[in-house]
Enzyme design. Sequence first.
Site, PDB file in Angstrom:
ATOM      1  N   LYS A 102       0.856  -1.194   0.000  1.00 41.48           N
ATOM      2  CA  LYS A 102       0.000   0.000   0.000  1.00 41.48           C
ATOM      3  C   LYS A 102       0.881   1.229   0.000  1.00 41.48           C
ATOM      4  O   LYS A 102       2.027   1.175   0.469  1.00 41.48           O
ATOM      5  CB  LYS A 102      -0.877   0.025   1.258  1.00 41.48           C
ATOM      6  CG  LYS A 102      -2.111   0.880   1.110  1.00 41.48           C
ATOM      7  CD  LYS A 102      -3.195   0.109   0.381  1.00 41.48           C
ATOM      8  CE  LYS A 102      -4.458   0.898   0.217  1.00 41.48           C
ATOM      9  NZ  LYS A 102      -5.528   0.033  -0.302  1.00 41.48           N
TER      10      LYS A 102
HETATM   11  P1  NAD Z   1     -12.965   7.750  -3.448  1.00 41.70           P
HETATM   12  O1  NAD Z   1     -11.932   8.775  -3.191  1.00 41.70           O
HETATM   13  O2  NAD Z   1     -13.402   7.462  -4.840  1.00 41.70           O
HETATM   14  O3  NAD Z   1     -14.290   8.100  -2.604  1.00 41.70           O
HETATM   15  C1  NAD Z   1     -14.273   8.296  -1.225  1.00 41.70           C
HETATM   16  C2  NAD Z   1     -15.642   8.778  -0.780  1.00 41.70           C
HETATM   17  O4  NAD Z   1     -15.634   8.886   0.645  1.00 41.70           O
HETATM   18  C3  NAD Z   1     -16.008  10.160  -1.319  1.00 41.70           C
HETATM   19  O5  NAD Z   1     -17.401  10.178  -1.610  1.00 41.70           O
HETATM   20  C4  NAD Z   1     -15.686  11.061  -0.141  1.00 41.70           C
HETATM   21  O6  NAD Z   1     -16.437  12.282  -0.149  1.00 41.70           O
HETATM   22  C5  NAD Z   1     -16.106  10.168   1.006  1.00 41.70           C
HETATM   23  N1  NAD Z   1     -15.540  10.578   2.283  1.00 41.70           N
HETATM   24  C6  NAD Z   1     -14.294  11.056   2.533  1.00 41.70           C
HETATM   25  N2  NAD Z   1     -14.189  11.382   3.838  1.00 41.70           N
HETATM   26  C7  NAD Z   1     -15.386  11.095   4.400  1.00 41.70           C
HETATM   27  C8  NAD Z   1     -15.912  11.216   5.704  1.00 41.70           C
HETATM   28  N3  NAD Z   1     -15.175  11.728   6.687  1.00 41.70           N
HETATM   29  N4  NAD Z   1     -17.182  10.788   5.914  1.00 41.70           N
HETATM   30  C9  NAD Z   1     -17.923  10.292   4.913  1.00 41.70           C
HETATM   31  N5  NAD Z   1     -17.491  10.160   3.668  1.00 41.70           N
HETATM   32  C10 NAD Z   1     -16.243  10.567   3.426  1.00 41.70           C
HETATM   33  O7  NAD Z   1     -12.440   6.422  -2.729  1.00 41.70           O
HETATM   34  P2  NAD Z   1     -12.828   4.918  -3.046  1.00 41.70           P
HETATM   35  O8  NAD Z   1     -11.875   4.400  -4.053  1.00 41.70           O
HETATM   36  O9  NAD Z   1     -14.304   4.812  -3.281  1.00 41.70           O
HETATM   37  O10 NAD Z   1     -12.433   4.208  -1.674  1.00 41.70           O
HETATM   38  C11 NAD Z   1     -13.329   4.178  -0.570  1.00 41.70           C
HETATM   39  C12 NAD Z   1     -12.885   3.092   0.396  1.00 41.70           C
HETATM   40  O11 NAD Z   1     -12.859   1.831  -0.290  1.00 41.70           O
HETATM   41  C13 NAD Z   1     -11.472   3.256   0.980  1.00 41.70           C
HETATM   42  O12 NAD Z   1     -11.486   2.753   2.281  1.00 41.70           O
HETATM   43  C14 NAD Z   1     -10.623   2.388   0.076  1.00 41.70           C
HETATM   44  O13 NAD Z   1      -9.446   1.952   0.734  1.00 41.70           O
HETATM   45  C15 NAD Z   1     -11.577   1.239  -0.176  1.00 41.70           C
HETATM   46  N6  NAD Z   1     -11.284   0.463  -1.385  1.00 41.70           N
HETATM   47  C16 NAD Z   1     -11.244   1.040  -2.620  1.00 41.70           C
HETATM   48  C17 NAD Z   1     -11.000   0.253  -3.744  1.00 41.70           C
HETATM   49  C18 NAD Z   1     -11.017   0.812  -5.146  1.00 41.70           C
HETATM   50  O14 NAD Z   1     -10.913   0.023  -6.106  1.00 41.70           O
HETATM   51  N7  NAD Z   1     -11.183   2.108  -5.348  1.00 41.70           N
HETATM   52  C19 NAD Z   1     -10.769  -1.122  -3.597  1.00 41.70           C
HETATM   53  C20 NAD Z   1     -10.832  -1.689  -2.327  1.00 41.70           C
HETATM   54  C21 NAD Z   1     -11.096  -0.876  -1.231  1.00 41.70           C
END
Ligand code: NAD
Length: 411
Positions: A102
């Site tokens: 990561k």
């Molecule tokens: P992203 O940046 O596309 O979206 C994040 C979302 O969370 C946004 O809508 C943002 O406004 C919101 N957010 C941020 N801070 C916040 C808060 N304090 N309260 C509520 N909402 C809040 O990110 P993503 O890629 O969708 O990732 C989200 C989660 O999923 C993370 O934990 C990431 O590690 C995990 N994840 C992502 C992927 C991927 O393929 N993108 C894969 C596995 C896990």
Amino acid sequence: MRASEATQIYFDRAADQLDLSTDMRRLLLTAKREVQVQIPIERDSGELATFIGYRVQHNDARGPMKGGLRYHPQVDLDEVRGLAALMTWKTAVVDIPYGGAKGGVAIDPARFSQRELERITRRFVDAIHDLFGPDVDIPAPDMGTTGDVMAWIMNQYGKYHGFSPACVTGKPVEYHGIAGREEATGRGVGSLTLKLLSRLGRRIPGTRVAIQGFGNVGSHTAKFLHDAECRIVAVSDAGGGFLRTEGFDVLELLRHAHAHGGRLDGFKGGDPLTNADLLACDCDVLVPAALGGVITAANAGSIKAPIVVEGANAPTEPDADAILDSRGIVVLPDILANAGGVTASWFEWVQNRQHYQWGINRVRQELDRILGEAFEQVWQLSSGRRVPLRTAAYMVGVGRVARATVLGGIA
Ligand code: NAD
């Protein structure tokens, strides 16, 4: 609690069940390599700004290390360390030939122009290009990073090592990415939610779902479950959320977010709701899909959903997990629930290496098959051993990494 501590507690529960020796536990918990680098850039204003970039390569017993790159103000070495270990167990649960890693930079991407984000990304690659690559460690998107960032990574890496599209995944489709990668994490969260509902004997149409976070994972989860006739009753992002007990028209939400830089504020089709209230709202399935550590001992008692599906990484602290378990709330853990992203990243890497393209239907079919098989394995182990799904998922993942370590040999 520190992020790495939480991951270790879950690891220990599985290691106890597997009867792993103290020596093997120590080996599996120790990261292979941790780097911290300086990232100086000139801002658009001409000012000098310096940031810190992290990459933790946790384990490569089962293959090249794989894991996202996060741009978020709360990023620190400990968070990255915890998330890197999580990737090792995640790739093993779904049995794809990768280890875990990561990375991250402690910035709020919303406060930087695209040109500045590009400079930050390219300088980060300059600092670590010798430490990653298609056979070593392959970054991907995570919170705050998009396909654009992945394209800059590939391009900058290529300046040192030549054309190597497989050095990073989650690239734009027009730039060596693949159809189906962007939706894959949310699709996986959605399809596994349906499998869990079926296993629990619950009816799918009309199931009330609340989703925290409306970025990549949250929005695609909402769309998939809406298409499966679930009712999305609450959504939120960093600016707060909305409630609509009859269910949102998810296409309307997506259109609003698209037109407002990905944000939900200003949406008129629901009642305002705080992020704290969303977690406690009346629903059948709660999907935290934003930050880690949002379900704590302080709020676990107020969660009304009988099912929690962890779209985000590490959203539930161990104390809270124990409370949810004692209340009979079923938790589908992150290392299985959101593994669709890394699985589709593997498909992208495979296609890049073969200079060949699959169609979207093949991507979806293979994704659903791999996640479905992993879910069944974890479900059977959980029922057979009478352990929570999280412990069962860790048992599958940690067990595979331990076996590969022994087979590969240590000397
Ligand atoms: P992203 O940046 O596309 O979206 C994040 C979302 O969370 C946004 O809508 C943002 O406004 C919101 N957010 C941020 N801070 C916040 C808060 N304090 N309260 C509520 N909402 C809040 O990110 P993503 O890629 O969708 O990732 C989200 C989660 O999923 C993370 O934990 C990431 O590690 C995990 N994840 C992502 C992927 C991927 O393929 N993108 C894969 C596995 C896990």
